[in-house]
Write a protein that holds these residues in place. Structure first.
Motif, PDB file in Angstrom:
ATOM      1  N   ASP A 191       1.748  37.027 -20.749  1.00 31.81           N
ATOM      2  CA  ASP A 191       1.028  35.750 -20.668  1.00 31.81           C
ATOM      3  C   ASP A 191       0.978  35.090 -22.033  1.00 31.81           C
ATOM      4  O   ASP A 191       1.025  35.763 -23.078  1.00 31.81           O
ATOM      5  N   HIS A 193      -1.017  31.689 -24.110  1.00 35.20           N
ATOM      6  CA  HIS A 193      -1.919  30.536 -24.131  1.00 35.20           C
ATOM      7  C   HIS A 193      -1.792  29.826 -25.474  1.00 35.20           C
ATOM      8  O   HIS A 193      -1.571  30.449 -26.523  1.00 35.20           O
ATOM      9  N   HIS A 225      -5.120  38.429 -18.433  1.00 39.71           N
ATOM     10  CA  HIS A 225      -4.137  37.851 -17.511  1.00 39.71           C
ATOM     11  C   HIS A 225      -2.880  38.719 -17.450  1.00 39.71           C
ATOM     12  O   HIS A 225      -2.344  38.995 -16.366  1.00 39.71           O
TER      13      HIS A 225
HETATM   14 MG    MG Z   1      -2.959  33.015 -18.571  1.00 44.09          MG
END
Ligand code: MG
Length: 346
Positions: A191, A193, A225
């Motif tokens: 993941d 961000h 995540h």
């Molecule tokens: Mg995420």
């Protein structure tokens, strides 16, 4: 051959097993465990009466390890007896106790543990059950005895155990080889961000001060995540977006621990458990090292997992790429899970 019907009755709450799934519906080697009650037995006998069986074999489905040889022995006994049950001679010394103090040693000579299957001539056992309707008996042999039937004891397989509590389920799994050969799987999650103006970051469920925040629909916890995706991947349940669509406004700003819990619940519903997790963050900043202990503690709480089964690491990318330019943070997670051995799928 004399017509014989097997009656396996499913009933009971299975409350001693704990958890949300009643015992009789918990999987054991791919098969649900069922359980019976005396009323259910009578109703079962009434239901099969129209098929005019001459013999009936009544089995407690909480004994899923019954073997063909024991069934055959009980069945053959019915050629010459009105009733025959699988049973195991007592080998342990019996003590009667009061407040954990022995008051008496009981002579175990001629004592047996009643198992199932319990086989009967059909008409006498149906009449016996009808005659005691509303009364409580511990097994069908007791109903037969009450009606004056002679019940023969047939040696049962020692592994024909009754699953009464979670320890029994574990023992049954070991007997089936599920303990020695668990279904071990590895899942992978990734993941990213983007950094945005702010003053705190949440990673692995731990929030700490920073001169930037991470941008995202939820709390932008890239660690959770990636970990959630790794667990979902290990059990073939898609990815986090399938279960929590970012287009759904109800997930805005939500604590990502909720996503993780959902994945763990799905794993547990399959009888599985997390063995270990390993998460690597890629970023120039923030420094992960000072936060590692708090992240580990939080993950340990969320997963009910020993800290020595939790790895949290970090690396820079030597100034290269979006992480190197400080535009965002990436996380990857590897998880190992154990699931029950299911012989029909391997
Ligand atoms: Mg995420």
């Amino acid at each position: 051959m004399t017509p014989c019907i097997a009656l396996i009755v499913a009933a009971g709450e299975g409350e001693r097993f704990g958890g949300a799934i009643p015992k009789q519906y918990q999987d054991l080697a791919g098969s649900p465990i069922l359980r019976r009650s005396q009323d259910s037995v009578r109703l079962g006998l009434e239901a099969i009466e129209k098929q005019k069986p001459q013999l009936v074999m009544i089995h407690d489905a909480a004994r899923p390890l019954i073997d063909a040889e024991t069934i055959q022995r009980v069945r053959e006994a019915l050629d010459t007896h009105d009733a025959a049950i699988a049973a195991k001679p007592l080998v342990d010394t019996l003590k009667r106790g009061e407040n954990d103090i022995i008051k008496e040693t009981i002579d175990r000579t001629n004592l047996w543990q009643a198992h199932t299957p319990q086989g009967f001539r059909f008409s006498p056992i149906l009449e016996a059950h009808r005659s005691v309707q509303g009364r409580s008996f511990t097994d069908d042999a007791a109903v037969a005895e009450h009606a004056g039937m002679r019940v023969t004891l047939i040696p049962s397989n020692p592994d024909n155990l009754k699953l009464t509590n979670p320890d029994d389920l574990d023992r049954a799994r070991r007997l089936l080889g599920m303990g020695a050969l668990p279904d071990v799987r590895t899942g992978f999650g990734f993941d990213v961000h983007r950094f945005a103006p702010g003053n705190s970051i949440t990673l692995c469920g731990h929030t700490f001060a920073h001169d930037q925040s991470l941008e995202g629909h939820s709390d932008a916890d890239a660690g959770l995540h990636a970990l959630t995706d790794a667990i979902l991947g290990a059990i073939g349940e898609g990815d986090i977006g399938v279960h929590f669509p970012p287009s759904d406004p109800k997930w805005k700003g939500v604590d990502s621990a909720r996503f993780l819990q959902h994945a763990v619940d799905l794993l547990r519903q399959k009888g599985g458990a997390v063995s270990h997790i390993d998460i690597t963050f890629m970023c120039e900043r923030p420094k992960i090292g000072p936060q590692r202990a708090a992240m580990t503690k939080r993950l340990s709480e969320l997963l009910k997992l020993s800290p020595d089964r939790i790895g949290i690491k970090a690396t820079t990318t030597e100034g290269l790429g979006f992480t190197g330019r400080g535009e965002g943070l990436a996380a990857q997670a590897v998880v190992t899970v154990r699931l029950p051995f299911l012989p029909d799928t391997q």
